[in-house]
Motif scaffolding. Structure first.
Motif, short mmCIF file in Angstrom:
data_model
loop_
_atom_site.label_atom_id
_atom_site.label_comp_id
_atom_site.label_asym_id
_atom_site.label_seq_id
_atom_site.Cartn_x
_atom_site.Cartn_y
_atom_site.Cartn_z
N LYS A 28 0.13 -83.44 26.51
CA LYS A 28 0.44 -84.69 25.82
C LYS A 28 -0.13 -84.65 24.40
O LYS A 28 -1.33 -84.52 24.22
CB LYS A 28 -0.17 -85.87 26.58
CG LYS A 28 0.10 -87.23 25.94
CD LYS A 28 -0.56 -88.36 26.70
CE LYS A 28 0.18 -88.74 27.95
NZ LYS A 28 1.45 -89.40 27.75
N THR A 63 -0.67 -87.03 21.47
CA THR A 63 -0.69 -88.45 21.15
C THR A 63 -0.98 -88.63 19.68
O THR A 63 -2.02 -88.18 19.19
CB THR A 63 -1.74 -89.20 22.00
OG1 THR A 63 -1.44 -88.99 23.38
CG2 THR A 63 -1.73 -90.68 21.69
N ASN A 73 8.30 -89.56 23.53
CA ASN A 73 8.89 -89.88 24.83
C ASN A 73 7.88 -90.51 25.79
O ASN A 73 8.13 -90.63 26.97
CB ASN A 73 9.50 -88.63 25.46
CG ASN A 73 8.49 -87.52 25.69
OD1 ASN A 73 7.27 -87.70 25.54
ND2 ASN A 73 8.98 -86.34 26.04
N SER A 74 6.71 -90.92 25.25
CA SER A 74 5.67 -91.48 26.08
C SER A 74 4.84 -92.46 25.25
O SER A 74 4.82 -92.36 24.02
CB SER A 74 4.78 -90.34 26.61
OG SER A 74 3.78 -90.83 27.46
N SER A 75 4.15 -93.38 25.92
CA SER A 75 3.34 -94.40 25.24
C SER A 75 4.19 -95.17 24.22
O SER A 75 3.75 -95.44 23.11
CB SER A 75 2.13 -93.77 24.55
OG SER A 75 1.35 -93.04 25.45
N ASP A 110 5.23 -86.02 25.52
CA ASP A 110 4.88 -85.31 26.76
C ASP A 110 5.71 -84.04 26.81
O ASP A 110 6.95 -84.10 26.79
CB ASP A 110 5.16 -86.16 27.99
CG ASP A 110 4.13 -87.25 28.20
OD1 ASP A 110 3.13 -87.30 27.44
OD2 ASP A 110 4.31 -88.06 29.13
#
Length: 133
Positions: A76, A78, A93-95, A105
């Protein structure tokens, strides 16, 4: 004026700790972390590697750009201010629900759009520099 504490010369550098994490993983996650690390360093030769929160690789330039966490089934990335970055290739694609962070991710076998990731890194650097002024 407060001074920074002296660094412990026996303490491994953040870069050495990241090297050790990559080696310790010894699988696709280590390979992926090494690959994104190389992409980040190529995109921003002035990036500073740090090691925070008990074992998270962090890349900084005038503030945090992104972190590189590894889990069982995902690596991941971030981005600290990802919600403020344009993402024309839809790498995030995340958070996606938060107001600040966004993440990518990466699963085993995923292809990384290197140019798009480079663009996100450079945009994060530019945002940090503007925010710092």
């Amino acid at each position: 004026m407060p001074t920074k504490p002296a660094t412990n010369e026996t303490e491994p550098s953040a870069s050495h700790r990241i090297d050790a994490r990559i080696e310790e993983l010894g699988d696709w996650r280590g390979e992926t972390l090494a690959r994104v690390r190389a992409l980040i360093r190529r995109a921003d030769p002035e990036v500073v590697e740090t090691w925070k929160w008990r074992g998270v690789p962090v890349w900084e330039h005038s503030g945090i750009l992104c972190t590189g966490e590894t889990y069982k089934s995902v690596v991941k990335l971030t981005f600290a201010k990802g919600a403020s970055l344009d993402d024309p290739k839809k790498l995030f694609n995340s958070s996606l629900d938060g107001n600040t962070r966004r993440a990518i991710d990466i699963h085993e076998g995923d292809t990384i759009d290197e140019e798009a990731l480079k663009g996100l890194i450079l945009a994060a650097v530019a945002l940090n520099i503007v925010k710092k002024k």
